[in-house]
Scaffold this active site. Structure first.
Site, PDB file in Angstrom:
ATOM      1  N   HIS A 156       0.847  -1.215   0.000  1.00 36.41           N
ATOM      2  CA  HIS A 156       0.000   0.000   0.000  1.00 36.41           C
ATOM      3  C   HIS A 156       0.882   1.266   0.000  1.00 36.41           C
ATOM      4  O   HIS A 156       0.409   2.336   0.370  1.00 36.41           O
ATOM      5  CB  HIS A 156      -0.939   0.031   1.213  1.00 36.41           C
ATOM      6  CG  HIS A 156      -1.685  -1.251   1.429  1.00 36.41           C
ATOM      7  ND1 HIS A 156      -2.894  -1.517   0.846  1.00 36.41           N
ATOM      8  CD2 HIS A 156      -1.361  -2.366   2.143  1.00 36.41           C
ATOM      9  CE1 HIS A 156      -3.311  -2.720   1.201  1.00 36.41           C
ATOM     10  NE2 HIS A 156      -2.392  -3.263   1.980  1.00 36.41           N
ATOM     11  N   SER A 286      16.085  20.176 -14.192  1.00 36.34           N
ATOM     12  CA  SER A 286      14.981  21.131 -14.242  1.00 36.34           C
ATOM     13  C   SER A 286      15.523  22.480 -14.685  1.00 36.34           C
ATOM     14  O   SER A 286      16.599  22.902 -14.253  1.00 36.34           O
ATOM     15  CB  SER A 286      14.326  21.259 -12.864  1.00 36.34           C
ATOM     16  OG  SER A 286      13.472  22.391 -12.811  1.00 36.34           O
TER      17      SER A 286
END
Length: 481
Positions: A156, A286
């Site tokens: 999970h 970036s």
């Protein structure tokens, strides 16, 4: 400016930006139309050998002009005739005047169209399989190297019991091994359409050979063998069954699902700073944030894998709407979906090979994450140790429960480190086992049989799968973009 027209029309990024030269060539016009000419030669040779009035000079003339394709003439012919196969029959006949009367003798368009597609599918698999083998090989080396390095497992996407970095890689490898077997089977199941005529009955060839069924069957066998196939489909309509395309593209779409999962895992681990894909010395992550090291290769794989999976809907729908012996609504779709599936699979395998050749692991970061969670995971072991030292299981469970919730509050509400171990050490109740705590909290006691599973899995399932590709393992991938 010379060549400027190239930038005035759409160019597929699959070809000009990403694909390997060999896969781009496999679906090129040059490969396609030279294969058509070779198929016409195979047909003429077999028909001659079986007694039709074809002379050696005609065959020799055709063989001399296999590569001599006037693409401009073929385009002009197609504009006039509105038929691509007849345009190339006329173009081939123009440079082979002696052979002109016997080119395409008895055949239908699908003789060259479908058989060429099957050759391209076969050759496409032959390009992909060694690439997939190299990815498996690189990941197998990675799994072996890190077979016993403990790391947090996640269910999970929440911290769970420990596994190892190598065992997690084996989960990826298991899926890739399934894909390799699927691609091998899809490739080996391919047959040749062969020489079947207009609706698959071989009527035109039966007429050419004056009702001699044995000669028609031998013609089919000879042409199939010359094209490099062991078998042809015994029954076809005008085309080979379009379920063959489903079978081929299903294996590629399934590979896409595997690679998407692997690269998503790598992206999640990169966020945790536990594992990173290779990052070039001058690479920019970036334009705005110069410190960033984005997993752009894994992201590219995910992006293209989605396209690869989506392409499977094309052959599914195409096969479902083929009426009776054939309808032509398959043609335009297949011109796109078949090449794009193989081109996309080729790109993501090359990219993933580059990633797996340079995966960077940060053991200290992994260790820190374990240290934050392990005290909670060790509570059961602490309880067992206390019981062995003479304690009461229920009393110990309550003590641990209270201390665990106090430690959890520090982590979640105060942003502090997990101090459960400190609390256990400070509580006199646990004094009988304090000397054992280092052993109890050794991460390697929490990984079960992970290292042994890695060793057996690699030995029994991965290494045998790579054996046929041993001579093709040394190719390294340098990505241009």
């Amino acid at each position: 400016m010379e060549g400027s027209d190239e930038f005035m029309k759409y160019r597929s990024p699959l070809v000009f930006r990403y694909a390997s030269k060999e896969m781009a060539y496999n679906f090129s016009d040059r490969k396609k139309f030279t294969t058509w000419r070779k198929l016409w030669i195979y047909l003429a040779k077999a028909e001659k050998a079986l007694g039709l009035p074809i002379i050696e000079a005609q065959v020799v003339e055709m063989e001399a002009h296999v590569e001599d394709i006037d693409f401009n003439m073929a385009e002009d012919e197609e504009r006039k005739l509105r038929h691509d196969v007849m345009a190339h029959v006329h173009t081939f006949a123009h440079c082979c005047p002696t052979a002109a009367p016997i080119i395409h003798l008895g055949a239908t368009s699908c003789y060259v169209g479908d058989n060429t597609d099957l050759i391209m599918l076969r050759d496409g698999f032959d390009i992909l399989l060694p690439k997939l083998a190299r990815v498996v090989d690189r990941l197998a080396n990675f799994a072996e190297k890190y077979a016993d390095l403990p790391t947090l497992g996640y269910t999970h996407y929440q911290p769970a019991q420990l596994t190892t970095v190598g065992k997690r890689a084996c989960l990826w490898l298991q899926d890739l091994a399934m894909d390799m077997r699927n691609l091998q089977r899809a490739r080996n199941d391919l047959r040749f359409r062969g020489v079947k005529g207009t609706t698959g009955t071989q009527a035109s060839f039966l007429q050419l050979f004056q009702g001699d069924h044995d000669k028609v069957e031998e013609l089919d066998r000879m042409v199939t063998e010359m094209a490099g196939f062991k078998k042809s489909y015994l029954v076809t309509g005008q085309t080979y069954s379009r379920k063959v395309d489903i079978d081929s593209l299903s294996s590629l779409a399934s590979l896409g699902a595997t690679i998407h999962k692997i690269c998503t895992d790598i992206r999640l681990l990169a966020n945790l700073k536990e594992i990173e894909e290779p990052f070039e010395k001058e690479q920019i992550g970036s334009s705005a944030m110069p410190y960033k090291r984005n997993p752009m290769r894994a992201e590219r794989c995910c992006s293209l894998a989605r396209h690869l999976m989506a392409l499977l809907s094309n052959p599914l729908q195409t096969a479902s709407v083929q009426w009776l012996e054939r309808t032509l609504d398959d043609s335009a779709n297949r011109r796109i979906s078949l090449p794009e599936s193989f081109l996309t699979a080729d790109i993501i395998l090359s990219t993933l090979q580059n990633v797996t050749e340079g995966l960077v692991v940060y053991p200290k970061v992994i260790e820190r994450h374990i240290r934050h969670e392990l005290p909670f995971m060790a509570t059961e072991n602490i309880i067992m140790a206390m019981v062995k030292a003479g304690g009461n299981r229920q009393d110990c469970h309550e003590k641990i429960r209270v201390l665990s919730q106090q430690a959890a509050a520090v982590v979640k509400q105060e942003g502090g480190d997990n101090d459960l171990l400190t609390r256990v050490q400070a509580d006199p109740y646990f004094s009988p086992i304090l000397a054992q705590l280092d052993t109890i909290l050794d991460p390697k006691t929490f990984i079960g049989r992970a290292p042994q599973q890695v060793a057996r899995f690699l030995s029994e399932e991965v290494h045998p799968l790579l054996e046929p590709y041993k001579t093709k393992m040394d190719v390294k991938i340098e990505l241009e973009l």
